[in-house]
Design a protein around this motif. Structure first.
Motif, mmCIF file in Angstrom:
data_model
loop_
_atom_site.group_PDB
_atom_site.id
_atom_site.type_symbol
_atom_site.label_atom_id
_atom_site.label_comp_id
_atom_site.label_asym_id
_atom_site.label_seq_id
_atom_site.Cartn_x
_atom_site.Cartn_y
_atom_site.Cartn_z
ATOM 1 N N GLY A 52 0.784 -1.226 0.000
ATOM 2 C CA GLY A 52 0.000 0.000 0.000
ATOM 3 C C GLY A 52 0.814 1.272 0.000
ATOM 4 N N LEU A 53 2.134 1.145 -0.144
ATOM 5 C CA LEU A 53 3.036 2.296 -0.187
ATOM 6 C C LEU A 53 3.032 3.090 1.112
ATOM 7 C CD1 LEU A 53 2.284 3.564 -3.826
ATOM 8 C CD2 LEU A 53 3.968 1.875 -3.074
ATOM 9 N N LEU A 54 2.661 2.428 2.213
ATOM 10 C CA LEU A 54 2.742 3.037 3.530
ATOM 11 C C LEU A 54 4.100 2.787 4.170
ATOM 12 C CD1 LEU A 54 -0.768 2.000 4.911
ATOM 13 C CD2 LEU A 54 -0.091 4.255 4.046
ATOM 14 N N ASP A 55 4.846 1.835 3.612
ATOM 15 C CA ASP A 55 6.177 1.498 4.109
ATOM 16 C C ASP A 55 7.045 1.139 2.907
ATOM 17 O OD1 ASP A 55 8.263 0.990 5.806
ATOM 18 O OD2 ASP A 55 7.315 -0.691 6.851
ATOM 19 N N VAL A 56 8.339 1.106 3.106
ATOM 20 C CA VAL A 56 9.264 0.792 2.007
ATOM 21 C C VAL A 56 10.061 -0.456 2.366
ATOM 22 C CG1 VAL A 56 9.440 3.155 1.178
ATOM 23 C CG2 VAL A 56 10.999 2.368 2.949
ATOM 24 N N PRO A 57 10.344 -1.299 1.396
ATOM 25 C CA PRO A 57 11.134 -2.498 1.679
ATOM 26 C C PRO A 57 12.605 -2.157 1.888
ATOM 27 C CG PRO A 57 10.680 -2.339 -0.674
ATOM 28 C CD PRO A 57 9.921 -1.224 -0.011
ATOM 29 N N THR A 75 6.559 12.194 -2.435
ATOM 30 C CA THR A 75 5.422 12.875 -3.051
ATOM 31 C C THR A 75 4.794 12.014 -4.139
ATOM 32 O OG1 THR A 75 6.389 15.041 -2.597
ATOM 33 C CG2 THR A 75 4.681 14.945 -4.286
ATOM 34 N N GLU A 76 5.628 11.385 -4.958
ATOM 35 C CA GLU A 76 5.120 10.534 -6.036
ATOM 36 C C GLU A 76 4.432 9.295 -5.474
ATOM 37 O OE1 GLU A 76 8.412 11.527 -9.521
ATOM 38 O OE2 GLU A 76 8.880 10.047 -7.956
ATOM 39 N N ARG A 77 4.982 8.742 -4.403
ATOM 40 C CA ARG A 77 4.360 7.570 -3.773
ATOM 41 C C ARG A 77 2.990 7.925 -3.211
ATOM 42 N NH1 ARG A 77 7.538 3.385 -1.989
ATOM 43 N NH2 ARG A 77 6.451 3.331 0.001
ATOM 44 N N THR A 78 2.893 9.080 -2.553
ATOM 45 C CA THR A 78 1.616 9.517 -1.989
ATOM 46 C C THR A 78 0.579 9.721 -3.093
ATOM 47 O OG1 THR A 78 2.699 10.581 -0.116
ATOM 48 C CG2 THR A 78 0.469 11.308 -0.644
ATOM 49 N N LYS A 79 0.982 10.343 -4.182
ATOM 50 C CA LYS A 79 0.068 10.588 -5.295
ATOM 51 C C LYS A 79 -0.420 9.266 -5.894
ATOM 52 C CE LYS A 79 -0.320 13.034 -9.705
ATOM 53 N NZ LYS A 79 0.390 13.899 -10.692
ATOM 54 N N ARG A 82 -2.863 7.507 -3.389
ATOM 55 C CA ARG A 82 -4.190 8.111 -3.358
ATOM 56 C C ARG A 82 -4.955 7.908 -4.649
ATOM 57 N NH1 ARG A 82 -2.572 13.860 -0.389
ATOM 58 N NH2 ARG A 82 -2.442 13.018 1.741
ATOM 59 N N GLY A 83 -4.207 7.687 -5.735
ATOM 60 C CA GLY A 83 -4.865 7.553 -7.027
ATOM 61 C C GLY A 83 -5.432 6.178 -7.317
ATOM 62 N N ILE A 84 -4.777 5.107 -6.823
ATOM 63 C CA ILE A 84 -5.207 3.776 -7.247
ATOM 64 C C ILE A 84 -5.451 2.784 -6.111
ATOM 65 C CG2 ILE A 84 -3.949 4.059 -9.418
ATOM 66 C CD1 ILE A 84 -1.948 1.972 -8.402
ATOM 67 N N ILE A 85 -5.212 3.176 -4.846
ATOM 68 C CA ILE A 85 -5.332 2.224 -3.737
ATOM 69 C C ILE A 85 -6.386 2.684 -2.739
ATOM 70 C CG2 ILE A 85 -4.125 1.048 -1.857
ATOM 71 C CD1 ILE A 85 -1.510 1.481 -3.356
ATOM 72 N N GLY A 86 -7.237 1.741 -2.328
ATOM 73 C CA GLY A 86 -8.181 1.976 -1.240
ATOM 74 C C GLY A 86 -7.857 1.038 -0.087
ATOM 75 N N PHE A 87 -7.968 1.534 1.151
ATOM 76 C CA PHE A 87 -7.611 0.752 2.334
ATOM 77 C C PHE A 87 -8.836 0.480 3.202
ATOM 78 C CE2 PHE A 87 -3.811 3.073 1.162
ATOM 79 C CZ PHE A 87 -2.802 2.130 1.288
ATOM 80 N N MET A 111 -7.776 14.384 -3.649
ATOM 81 C CA MET A 111 -7.621 14.342 -5.100
ATOM 82 C C MET A 111 -7.902 15.693 -5.757
ATOM 83 S SD MET A 111 -9.483 10.659 -5.788
ATOM 84 C CE MET A 111 -9.360 10.767 -7.579
ATOM 85 N N GLY A 112 -8.462 16.635 -4.999
ATOM 86 C CA GLY A 112 -8.737 17.961 -5.523
ATOM 87 C C GLY A 112 -9.939 18.039 -6.439
ATOM 88 N N LEU A 113 -10.912 17.133 -6.265
ATOM 89 C CA LEU A 113 -12.099 17.140 -7.122
ATOM 90 C C LEU A 113 -13.034 18.282 -6.736
ATOM 91 C CD1 LEU A 113 -12.973 13.337 -7.400
ATOM 92 C CD2 LEU A 113 -11.560 14.728 -8.901
ATOM 93 N N PRO A 114 -13.784 18.824 -7.688
ATOM 94 C CA PRO A 114 -14.738 19.906 -7.379
ATOM 95 C C PRO A 114 -15.878 19.408 -6.506
ATOM 96 C CG PRO A 114 -14.938 19.207 -9.674
ATOM 97 C CD PRO A 114 -13.732 18.522 -9.127
ATOM 98 N N ALA A 115 -16.508 20.346 -5.804
ATOM 99 C CA ALA A 115 -17.525 20.007 -4.805
ATOM 100 C C ALA A 115 -18.681 19.201 -5.402
ATOM 101 C CB ALA A 115 -18.055 21.283 -4.154
#
Length: 224
Positions: A52-57, A75-79, A82-87, A111-115
């Protein structure tokens, strides 16, 4: 979807190195439902956190969607996360100060989506999980099963390609556990890739494949 090659994870202190994962190689295909089982302390949650990209090997290679995530900065890992993983977590991990609606909306804010789009997506997923009538309630006002439904709604509202679930029925009674597993199976049938850590042989039976860990190593794959 996921390809792990010789993955290692070592937790280092001043006195000792503790190996949580040792030479783990695993492939999860797109649309597959994989259950990870094993005794407490065998590395299941550590493996899920790395996926889940919460930790690194500490070593090895992790390819996610064809990308080598070891090459990404924070920053790239966080993006990407958030873009493709749900927990989905055993403890629900909801924010007590936020309403049901606000908890589910949170990934869309990131994700910065409009209201207008946020509202449409949140209401769609709450209707789907029969929780729209509770949208103004707070987590403390919900049963355990309802809280987990909200957690699943938050996990799927961004339409992730991958759901990672860590003991999703661990705090639930049998009735609520069945509802949660039914929801995960519906997502699987709709093409979502799911990796679930569980101690429950019954829950694992819904998966396409069971991967067993012992002392940080894969000891068995079982097709169902």
């Amino acid at each position: 979807m996921i390809q792990l090659s010789n993955l290692k994870k070592v937790f280092r202190t001043e006195e000792i190195d503790t190996w949580a994962l040792c030479e783990v190689s695993l492939e999860v295909k797109e649309g597959e439902f994989v259950a990870i089982m094993g005794p407490s302390g065998c590395g299941k949650s550590t493996l899920l956190n790395i996926m889940g990209l919460l930790d690194v090997p500490t070593g090895g290679t992790y390819m996610l969607g064809g990308r080598d995530v070891s090459l990404l900065n924070d920053t790239e890992r966080t993006k990407l996360r958030r873009g493709i993983i749900g927990f989905v977590f055993q403890s629900f991990n909801l924010i007590d100060e936020l309403s049901v609606y606000e908890n589910v909306e949170l990934p869309l804010l990131y994700m910065g989506l409009p209201a207008r789009e946020r509202k449409e997506r949140v209401m769609q997923v709450l209707d789907r999980l029969a929780m729209s009538h509770r949208r103004k309630h707070f987590p403390a006002q919900l049963s355990g099963g309802q809280q987990q439904r909200v957690a699943i709604a938050r996990a799927v509202v961004s339409n992730p390609k991958l759901i990672l679930a860590d003991e999703p029925t661990g705090n639930l009674d049998s009735t609520n556990s069945k509802e949660v597993m039914d929801l995960l199976c519906q997502l699987h049938e709709q093409g979502t890739t799911i990796v679930m850590v569980t101690h429950s042989q019954h829950d694992a039976s819904f998966a396409d494949r069971i991967v067993e860990l012992y002392d940080g190593q894969i000891v068995q794959h079982a097709e169902l």
